[in-house]
Design an enzyme around this catalytic site. Structure first.
Site, PDB file in Angstrom:
ATOM      1  N   ARG A   1       0.795  -1.153   0.066  1.00  0.00           N
ATOM      2  CA  ARG A   1      -0.086   0.075  -0.081  1.00  0.00           C
ATOM      3  C   ARG A   1       0.797   1.150  -0.006  1.00  0.00           C
ATOM      4  O   ARG A   1       1.507   1.493   0.819  1.00  0.00           O
ATOM      5  CB  ARG A   1      -0.550   0.058   1.182  1.00  0.00           C
ATOM      6  CG  ARG A   1      -1.691   1.280   1.472  1.00  0.00           C
ATOM      7  CD  ARG A   1      -2.679   1.463   2.505  1.00  0.00           C
ATOM      8  NE  ARG A   1      -3.889   0.588   2.236  1.00  0.00           N
ATOM      9  CZ  ARG A   1      -5.011   0.661   2.757  1.00  0.00           C
ATOM     10  NH1 ARG A   1      -5.167   1.385   3.787  1.00  0.00           N
ATOM     11  NH2 ARG A   1      -5.984  -0.141   2.287  1.00  0.00           N
TER      12      ARG A   1
ATOM     13  N   HIS B   1      -7.617   0.307  -5.868  1.00  0.00           N
ATOM     14  CA  HIS B   1      -7.975  -0.504  -4.761  1.00  0.00           C
ATOM     15  C   HIS B   1      -8.678  -1.704  -5.126  1.00  0.00           C
ATOM     16  O   HIS B   1      -9.591  -2.028  -4.925  1.00  0.00           O
ATOM     17  CB  HIS B   1      -8.784   0.178  -3.661  1.00  0.00           C
ATOM     18  CG  HIS B   1      -8.817  -0.202  -2.397  1.00  0.00           C
ATOM     19  ND1 HIS B   1      -7.775  -1.161  -2.052  1.00  0.00           N
ATOM     20  CD2 HIS B   1      -9.156  -0.031  -1.076  1.00  0.00           C
ATOM     21  CE1 HIS B   1      -8.012  -1.503  -0.870  1.00  0.00           C
ATOM     22  NE2 HIS B   1      -8.802  -0.660  -0.185  1.00  0.00           N
TER      23      HIS B   1
ATOM     24  N   GLN C   1     -10.282  -4.096  -2.792  1.00  0.00           N
ATOM     25  CA  GLN C   1     -11.473  -3.739  -2.251  1.00  0.00           C
ATOM     26  C   GLN C   1     -12.555  -4.128  -3.136  1.00  0.00           C
ATOM     27  O   GLN C   1     -13.661  -4.741  -2.811  1.00  0.00           O
ATOM     28  CB  GLN C   1     -11.427  -2.003  -1.826  1.00  0.00           C
ATOM     29  CG  GLN C   1     -12.771  -1.495  -1.456  1.00  0.00           C
ATOM     30  CD  GLN C   1     -13.271  -2.153   0.221  1.00  0.00           C
ATOM     31  OE1 GLN C   1     -12.358  -1.979   1.147  1.00  0.00           O
ATOM     32  NE2 GLN C   1     -14.453  -2.594   0.186  1.00  0.00           N
TER      33      GLN C   1
ATOM     34  N   ASP D   1     -17.478   6.692  -0.701  1.00  0.00           N
ATOM     35  CA  ASP D   1     -16.439   6.597   0.028  1.00  0.00           C
ATOM     36  C   ASP D   1     -15.882   8.072   0.643  1.00  0.00           C
ATOM     37  O   ASP D   1     -16.618   8.945  -0.028  1.00  0.00           O
ATOM     38  CB  ASP D   1     -15.239   6.229  -0.930  1.00  0.00           C
ATOM     39  CG  ASP D   1     -13.675   5.878  -0.147  1.00  0.00           C
ATOM     40  OD1 ASP D   1     -13.679   5.854   1.045  1.00  0.00           O
ATOM     41  OD2 ASP D   1     -12.816   5.987  -1.051  1.00  0.00           O
TER      42      ASP D   1
ATOM     43  N   CYS E   1     -16.556   1.438   1.644  1.00  0.00           N
ATOM     44  CA  CYS E   1     -15.299   0.466   1.838  1.00  0.00           C
ATOM     45  C   CYS E   1     -14.769   0.809   3.313  1.00  0.00           C
ATOM     46  O   CYS E   1     -14.012  -0.142   3.712  1.00  0.00           O
ATOM     47  CB  CYS E   1     -14.131   1.006   0.959  1.00  0.00           C
ATOM     48  SG  CYS E   1     -13.832   2.713   1.021  1.00  0.00           S
TER      49      CYS E   1
ATOM     50  N   ARG F   1     -13.332  -8.831   2.790  1.00  0.00           N
ATOM     51  CA  ARG F   1     -11.917  -8.590   2.712  1.00  0.00           C
ATOM     52  C   ARG F   1     -10.945  -9.602   3.015  1.00  0.00           C
ATOM     53  O   ARG F   1      -9.930 -10.131   2.307  1.00  0.00           O
ATOM     54  CB  ARG F   1     -11.476  -7.337   3.466  1.00  0.00           C
ATOM     55  CG  ARG F   1     -12.285  -5.775   2.970  1.00  0.00           C
ATOM     56  CD  ARG F   1     -11.845  -5.310   1.426  1.00  0.00           C
ATOM     57  NE  ARG F   1     -10.453  -5.550   1.246  1.00  0.00           N
ATOM     58  CZ  ARG F   1      -9.736  -4.384   1.387  1.00  0.00           C
ATOM     59  NH1 ARG F   1     -10.184  -3.501   1.914  1.00  0.00           N
ATOM     60  NH2 ARG F   1      -8.277  -4.671   1.010  1.00  0.00           N
TER      61      ARG F   1
HETATM   62  N1   CP Z   1     -11.246  -0.456   3.231  1.00  0.00           N
HETATM   63  C1   CP Z   1     -10.100  -0.360   3.482  1.00  0.00           C
HETATM   64  O1   CP Z   1      -9.036  -0.440   2.688  1.00  0.00           O
HETATM   65  O2   CP Z   1      -9.793  -0.008   4.663  1.00  0.00           O
HETATM   66  P1   CP Z   1      -8.207   0.133   5.104  1.00  0.00           P
HETATM   67  O3   CP Z   1      -7.844   1.409   4.761  1.00  0.00           O
HETATM   68  O4   CP Z   1      -8.731   0.034   6.828  1.00  0.00           O
HETATM   69  O5   CP Z   1      -7.298  -1.062   5.010  1.00  0.00           O
HETATM   70  N1  NVA Z   2     -10.333   6.543  -0.845  1.00  0.00           N
HETATM   71  C1  NVA Z   2      -9.905   6.082   0.654  1.00  0.00           C
HETATM   72  C2  NVA Z   2      -9.934   4.789   0.900  1.00  0.00           C
HETATM   73  C3  NVA Z   2      -9.402   4.134   1.987  1.00  0.00           C
HETATM   74  C4  NVA Z   2      -9.779   2.815   2.268  1.00  0.00           C
HETATM   75  C5  NVA Z   2      -8.091   6.310   0.561  1.00  0.00           C
HETATM   76  O1  NVA Z   2      -7.470   6.139  -0.289  1.00  0.00           O
HETATM   77  O2  NVA Z   2      -7.962   7.003   1.647  1.00  0.00           O
END
Ligand code: CP
Ligand code: NVA
Length: 313
Positions: A100, A127, A130, A222, A263, A291
């Protein structure tokens, strides 16, 4: 297919295979106790995470391997060692690398150089993991994906991009309602439309939230400010996005039995009201649970070389 960098890397058949495998993990969470026995999987997180990190670590443990979670300050990467050298070294130790970070290009460089599967655990633009859990959850709830109408309303961000690609692969009618200036990336929209043309799906982008959710079986949102977006934009974003809040009024334009998706983490009172996210139409915790099962499925599928992959991706 070695890596999962974006959802469009998958073929429609791959997507179905991963979702079926994830359903098998949900029924029998310990169905592959020794698949990765004696191995390690490295999880590199350069942004915070609750669901992705813990679900992957749990999935790795259930597959018999040891998860090694690291951040930028744990690796020499943080002191200037190159992505390529890090990727070569990781390939000598670990069975897979879950990452990530910010730039999609950094993940692509890592994947190009490593000989082990690389899984995008969220970047600025995508993502994919997700979106797999999202489609698994919709399929569980509605019993099908093809023809299902799903609307994403809010920031045309990483989660929106992956949902557009996943919906197109599954032959869904997928819409994105975002204000001007926050629409999804044209490259992603074009890719999703090209996929939908082959699967019988439909992809629509609009700046009218009511048009987006009209008659939809699922409405998704989101956060309005993602990790990596400047905090200084918050006030302006709240003003711009407020007509896109998912509340009872907006959901009144969707199907009578609409389900609400997010999410997580959410900001109650911003992109969604507490009544909606905590109400009976919300399936956000099923998404969160899924997930875990989709993480296990992705790991198994990639490690076993079970996915064809889309060479156009
Ligand atoms: N939905 C999601 O990716 O959550 P986190 O940021 O907690 O991993
Ligand atoms: N769009 C958000 C998703 C977090 C799971 C971010 O990138 O922060």
């Amino acid at each position: 297919m070695k890596d999962l960098l974006r959802t469009a890397d998958l073929t429609p058949g791959d997507l179905e295979r991963v979702l079926d495998l994830a359903a098998a993990y949900k029924r029998h969470p310990h169905r592959q106790r020794t698949l990765l026995a004696g191995e390690t999987v490295v999880l590199y997180f350069n942004k915070p995470s609750t669901r992705t990190r813990i679900s992957f670590e749990t999935a790795v443990a259930r597959l018999g391997a040891v998860p090694i979670g690291v951040g930028p300050n744990d690796l020499q990467l943080g002191r200037g060692e190159t992505i390529e050298d890090t990727a070569r070294v990781m390939s000598r130790y670990a069975r897979a690398f879950v990452i990530r970070t910010f730039l999609d290009d950094d993940v692509a460089r890592f994947a190009r150089t490593s000989s082990i599967p690389v899984i995008n655990a969220l970047t600025d633009l995508h993502h994919p993991c997700q979106s797999l859990a999202d489609l698994m959850t919709i399929r569980e709830r509605l019993g099908r994906l093809e023809g299902v109408k799903v609307a994403y309303v809010g920031d045309g961000n990483n989660v929106a991009h992956s949902l557009l690609e996943a919906g197109a692969l599954a032959g869904m009618d997928v819409r994105c309602g975002s204000p001007a200036g926050y629409l999804p990336e044209p490259e992603v929209v074009e890719r999703a439309k090209a996929i939908a043309a082959r699967t019988g799906g439909k992809v629509t982008v609009t700046s009218d939230p009511i048009e987006a959710v009209h008659g939809c079986h699922a409405v998704y949102t989101d956060v309005w400010l993602s990790m990596g977006d400047a905090e200084t934009e918050r006030a302006e974003r709240i003003r711009t996005f407020s007509p896109f809040q998912v509340n009872d009024t907006l959901l009144g334009h969707a199907d009578r039995d609409v389900i609400f998706m997010h999410c997580l983490p959410d900001h109650r009172g911003e992109e969604v009201t507490a009544e909606v996210v905590d109400g009976p139409r919300s399936i956000v915790f099923d998404q969160a649970e899924n997930r875990l099962h989709t993480s296990a499925a992705v790991l198994e599928a990639l490690v076993c070389g079970a996915l064809k992959g889309n060479p156009a991706a």
